[in-house]
Design an enzyme around this catalytic site. Structure first.
Site, PDB file in Angstrom:
ATOM      1  N   TYR A  60       0.855  -1.196   0.000  1.00 50.70           N
ATOM      2  CA  TYR A  60       0.000   0.000   0.000  1.00 50.70           C
ATOM      3  C   TYR A  60       0.883   1.235   0.000  1.00 50.70           C
ATOM      4  O   TYR A  60       1.860   1.296   0.744  1.00 50.70           O
ATOM      5  CB  TYR A  60      -0.893   0.013   1.242  1.00 50.70           C
ATOM      6  CG  TYR A  60      -2.335  -0.303   0.890  1.00 50.70           C
ATOM      7  CD1 TYR A  60      -3.023   0.490  -0.024  1.00 50.70           C
ATOM      8  CD2 TYR A  60      -3.001  -1.382   1.461  1.00 50.70           C
ATOM      9  CE1 TYR A  60      -4.333   0.206  -0.357  1.00 50.70           C
ATOM     10  CE2 TYR A  60      -4.312  -1.665   1.126  1.00 50.70           C
ATOM     11  CZ  TYR A  60      -4.975  -0.866   0.209  1.00 50.70           C
ATOM     12  OH  TYR A  60      -6.264  -1.147  -0.133  1.00 50.70           O
ATOM     13  N   GLU A  82      -0.471   4.862  -0.358  1.00 44.68           N
ATOM     14  CA  GLU A  82      -1.232   6.105  -0.540  1.00 44.68           C
ATOM     15  C   GLU A  82      -0.309   7.305  -0.429  1.00 44.68           C
ATOM     16  O   GLU A  82       0.526   7.378   0.492  1.00 44.68           O
ATOM     17  CB  GLU A  82      -2.321   6.252   0.520  1.00 44.68           C
ATOM     18  CG  GLU A  82      -3.574   5.495   0.191  1.00 44.68           C
ATOM     19  CD  GLU A  82      -3.733   4.266   1.050  1.00 44.68           C
ATOM     20  OE1 GLU A  82      -2.682   3.701   1.430  1.00 44.68           O
ATOM     21  OE2 GLU A  82      -4.883   3.889   1.321  1.00 44.68           O
ATOM     22  N   ASP A 126      -6.803  13.257 -24.971  1.00 46.88           N
ATOM     23  CA  ASP A 126      -6.797  11.876 -24.484  1.00 46.88           C
ATOM     24  C   ASP A 126      -6.237  11.037 -25.636  1.00 46.88           C
ATOM     25  O   ASP A 126      -6.914  10.783 -26.621  1.00 46.88           O
ATOM     26  CB  ASP A 126      -8.231  11.460 -24.134  1.00 46.88           C
ATOM     27  CG  ASP A 126      -8.347   9.978 -23.781  1.00 46.88           C
ATOM     28  OD1 ASP A 126      -7.349   9.243 -23.937  1.00 46.88           O
ATOM     29  OD2 ASP A 126      -9.435   9.552 -23.359  1.00 46.88           O
ATOM     30  N   THR A 169      -4.212   5.892 -21.614  1.00 46.29           N
ATOM     31  CA  THR A 169      -4.069   4.562 -21.039  1.00 46.29           C
ATOM     32  C   THR A 169      -2.753   4.009 -21.572  1.00 46.29           C
ATOM     33  O   THR A 169      -2.172   4.546 -22.519  1.00 46.29           O
ATOM     34  CB  THR A 169      -5.233   3.642 -21.430  1.00 46.29           C
ATOM     35  OG1 THR A 169      -5.410   3.689 -22.844  1.00 46.29           O
ATOM     36  CG2 THR A 169      -6.507   4.060 -20.733  1.00 46.29           C
ATOM     37  N   LYS A 213      -2.833   0.103 -24.933  1.00 50.90           N
ATOM     38  CA  LYS A 213      -3.303  -0.049 -26.323  1.00 50.90           C
ATOM     39  C   LYS A 213      -2.068  -0.077 -27.224  1.00 50.90           C
ATOM     40  O   LYS A 213      -1.288  -1.016 -27.128  1.00 50.90           O
ATOM     41  CB  LYS A 213      -4.296   1.069 -26.633  1.00 50.90           C
ATOM     42  CG  LYS A 213      -5.527   1.002 -25.699  1.00 50.90           C
ATOM     43  CD  LYS A 213      -6.565   2.037 -26.007  1.00 50.90           C
ATOM     44  CE  LYS A 213      -7.821   1.834 -25.190  1.00 50.90           C
ATOM     45  NZ  LYS A 213      -7.862   2.613 -23.946  1.00 50.90           N
ATOM     46  N   ARG A 227      -2.529  -2.543 -17.899  1.00 46.34           N
ATOM     47  CA  ARG A 227      -3.808  -1.834 -17.837  1.00 46.34           C
ATOM     48  C   ARG A 227      -3.668  -0.720 -16.807  1.00 46.34           C
ATOM     49  O   ARG A 227      -3.704  -0.961 -15.600  1.00 46.34           O
ATOM     50  CB  ARG A 227      -4.929  -2.781 -17.407  1.00 46.34           C
ATOM     51  CG  ARG A 227      -5.086  -4.004 -18.275  1.00 46.34           C
ATOM     52  CD  ARG A 227      -5.533  -3.607 -19.658  1.00 46.34           C
ATOM     53  NE  ARG A 227      -6.893  -3.173 -19.682  1.00 46.34           N
ATOM     54  CZ  ARG A 227      -7.902  -3.852 -20.242  1.00 46.34           C
ATOM     55  NH1 ARG A 227      -7.678  -5.015 -20.803  1.00 46.34           N
ATOM     56  NH2 ARG A 227      -9.110  -3.369 -20.251  1.00 46.34           N
TER      57      ARG A 227
HETATM   58  N1  DSN Z   1     -12.671   0.325 -24.303  1.00 47.87           N
HETATM   59  C1  DSN Z   1     -11.706   1.137 -24.995  1.00 47.87           C
HETATM   60  C2  DSN Z   1     -11.786   0.972 -26.472  1.00 47.87           C
HETATM   61  O1  DSN Z   1     -12.082  -0.130 -26.889  1.00 47.87           O
HETATM   62  O2  DSN Z   1     -11.538   1.897 -27.222  1.00 47.87           O
HETATM   63  C3  DSN Z   1     -11.769   2.560 -24.611  1.00 47.87           C
HETATM   64  O3  DSN Z   1     -11.719   2.661 -23.255  1.00 47.87           O
END
Ligand code: DSN
Length: 411
Positions: free
Chosen positions: A50, A52, A199, A225, A228, A234
């Site tokens: 942990y 924080e 984003d 994120t 991708k 993740r």
């Molecule tokens: N779920 C993602 C996507 O497939 O683009 C976006 O968060």
């Protein structure tokens, strides 16, 4: 003892999923295969701690090593995205949805106006969908794409911004196949005195590799994120100009989150090191080459593509002239071992549950070493199955044999 002996049920589920992932063609534009090394960081003892707070200012004892992990991840993000000296990084967001809400919470008041892309035109739930917390808490005004070109129309976005005077302008996409002109976006935000936020979740790997233009340093805030095209764990990252750092950090912790997931943060560090390699640059270039090749082949088979093609890792296919809806097409192709997702297309007349489009991405198949030649093969399978549903199982078999020649990283 190992999972296989201690919990064969979970072990078997993991093996089944491993097998599924290696036997199909993964074309979901937001998915990828991470390296063994990213998985090693994710499955490490860092999960136990942990922490924080932030490095040097934790609420629990025993965070000496964790502080170094988080500092290393921050440094690598700064290097990877070539952040100017006066930029700040927060690597704690659990994933994309909290990440975006944390920026809004840090910089805006409930009811403030945000200008963002409509979900049906390629936006995201956290970009003001009525069913999402963002849409309930803030006054979203949505821009769309031009009905003829199906591309962003910066003159129209400026007019809308001028009329609605948003506090924040968001440039972010989950299903927009074209390059984004971040400079133009930022100029619009400057003209109306709004905060500019990008984003870049989908294109982060392309941006880090220099294959897509970067919103840095024009923008005020950039979120992404990490799983991708960036091919990491993740998780989410917020990058911002120093003047926004305190508000955003407070919104992340203690505003919305508790203890950060330091195993995921170590995974970010590993992925950002990988993203600096020459191999990753080649990978990102190949993603785009593959996407263009897949687009061309699909068009040769008579599929209409939104905006007539692609500049990035994704393709949006319009099935309107194919006598099949997005839901049935998704299920049919899945039964042939081709995994993708149904998607709204701009000005879609059908519902989100059964829209007119399919979204395809090349990040994952490119990680398996597939190139342009393989993209033509994939397009021919898609066309064959959509034309003759009865061959799905036969194609599934062919796909399985084909996929074996391209081992997926981490599997
Ligand atoms: N779920 C993602 C996507 O497939 O683009 C976006 O968060």
């Amino acid at each position: 003892m190992g999972l296989k002996k201690s919990d064969p049920q979970v072990y078997d589920l993991i093996q089944r999923e491993r097998k599924r992932q290696s036997e199909v063609l993964e074309l979901i534009a937001s998915e990828n295969y991470v390296s063994d090394e990213v998985l090693e960081a994710l499955g490490s003892v860092l999960n136990n701690k942990y922490a924080e707070g932030y490095p040097g200012k934790r609420y629990y004892a025993g965070n000496e090593v964790i502080d170094d992990v988080e500092r290393l991840a921050i440094e690598r993000v700064k290097e990877g995205f070539e952040l100017p000296i006066d930029w700040h990084v927060n690597v704690q967001p659990y994933s994309g949805s909290p990440m975006n809400l944390e920026v809004y919470a840090g910089l805006l008041n409930p009811g403030d106006t945000i200008l963002a892309l409509d979900l049906a035109h390629g936006g995201h739930l956290t970009h003001g969908s009525k069913v999402n917390f963002s849409g309930k808490q803030y006054n979203f005004v949505h821009y769309g794409v031009n009905p003829k070109t199906e591309r962003l129309d910066y003159v129209e976005i400026l007019k809308l911004a001028d009329r609605t005077r948003p506090r924040l302008i968001l440039s972010g996409f989950t299903a927009y196949p074209r390059e984004i002109d971040f400079k133009k976006f930022h100029e619009i935000a400057e003209k109306v005195n709004a905060i500019s936020m990008a984003d870049i979740s989908h294109i982060a790997g392309l941006v880090a590799a220099g294959v897509h233009q970067s919103p840095i340093p024009f923008f005020d805030v950039v979120t992404t994120t990490t799983h991708k095209t960036l091919r990491g764990p993740r998780a989410g990252i917020i990058m911002c100009k120093d003047k926004f750092a305190t508000s955003i950090d407070k919104a992340v912790f203690p505003g919305m989150q508790g203890g950060p997931h330091e195993n995921a943060i170590a995974g970010i560090a590993v992925a950002m090191k990988e993203a600096r390699s020459a191999g990753f640059r080649k990978y990102a270039e190949q993603i785009v080459k593959n996407s263009r090749a897949l687009a061309r082949s699909l068009q040769d088979f008579g599929f209409r593509l939104v905006s007539d093609g692609t500049d990035n890792h994704l393709i949006l296919m319009d099935l309107t002239n194919k006598n099949i809806g997005g839901k049935d097409a998704q299920n049919l192709l899945e039964s042939a071992g081709i995994v993708l997702n149904r998607n709204m297309i701009p000005f879609d007349k059908r519902s989100p549950m059964d829209p007119s489009g399919l979204r395809l991405g090349t990040a994952a198949v490119t990680s398996r070493g597939m190139k342009e030649k393989e993209m033509s093969k994939i397009a021919s399978w898609i066309a064959a199955v959509i034309t003759d549903h009865s061959i799905a199982l036969q194609v599934k078999d062919e796909v399985k044999r084909f996929a074996k020649n391209f081992p997926a990283p981490g599997l």
